[in-house]
Design a protein around this motif. Sequence first.
Motif, short mmCIF file in Angstrom:
data_model
loop_
_atom_site.label_atom_id
_atom_site.label_comp_id
_atom_site.label_asym_id
_atom_site.label_seq_id
_atom_site.Cartn_x
_atom_site.Cartn_y
_atom_site.Cartn_z
N GLY A 78 0.84 -0.89 0.04
CA GLY A 78 0.07 0.59 0.43
C GLY A 78 0.68 1.40 0.10
O GLY A 78 2.48 0.75 -0.15
N PRO A 79 0.06 2.06 -0.01
CA PRO A 79 0.71 3.26 0.05
C PRO A 79 1.85 3.78 1.37
O PRO A 79 1.22 3.29 2.09
CB PRO A 79 -0.34 4.27 -0.59
CG PRO A 79 -1.48 4.06 0.03
CD PRO A 79 -1.55 2.48 0.07
N SER A 110 3.43 5.24 4.52
CA SER A 110 2.89 6.71 6.24
C SER A 110 3.81 8.22 5.13
O SER A 110 4.44 7.68 4.81
CB SER A 110 2.83 6.48 6.80
OG SER A 110 3.87 6.23 7.50
N ALA A 169 7.56 8.16 3.98
CA ALA A 169 7.63 8.60 2.83
C ALA A 169 8.94 9.94 3.14
O ALA A 169 9.61 9.83 2.22
CB ALA A 169 5.97 9.64 2.25
#
Length: 66
Positions: free
Chosen positions: A1-2, A4, A8
């Motif tokens: 998933g992306p 946090s 990042a």
Amino acid sequence: GPASPEEAAMRVMDLQAPLTSERVKARYKELCKLHHPDANNGDKNAEERFKQIGQAYQTLMQSLSA
């Protein structure tokens, strides 16, 4: 998933966990020297990167003080 926001931010600053505010600050200073627009003849990419680093720094410092 992306990632946090913290993950990042760590990627932007090329830092690995565990983090301390001292490490984040030290790395921020290094990166600022490298990517400061004045050090790169006003290069637009450096300026973008400089902004990203500033935001990443804020994100990490906030998460560390939480």
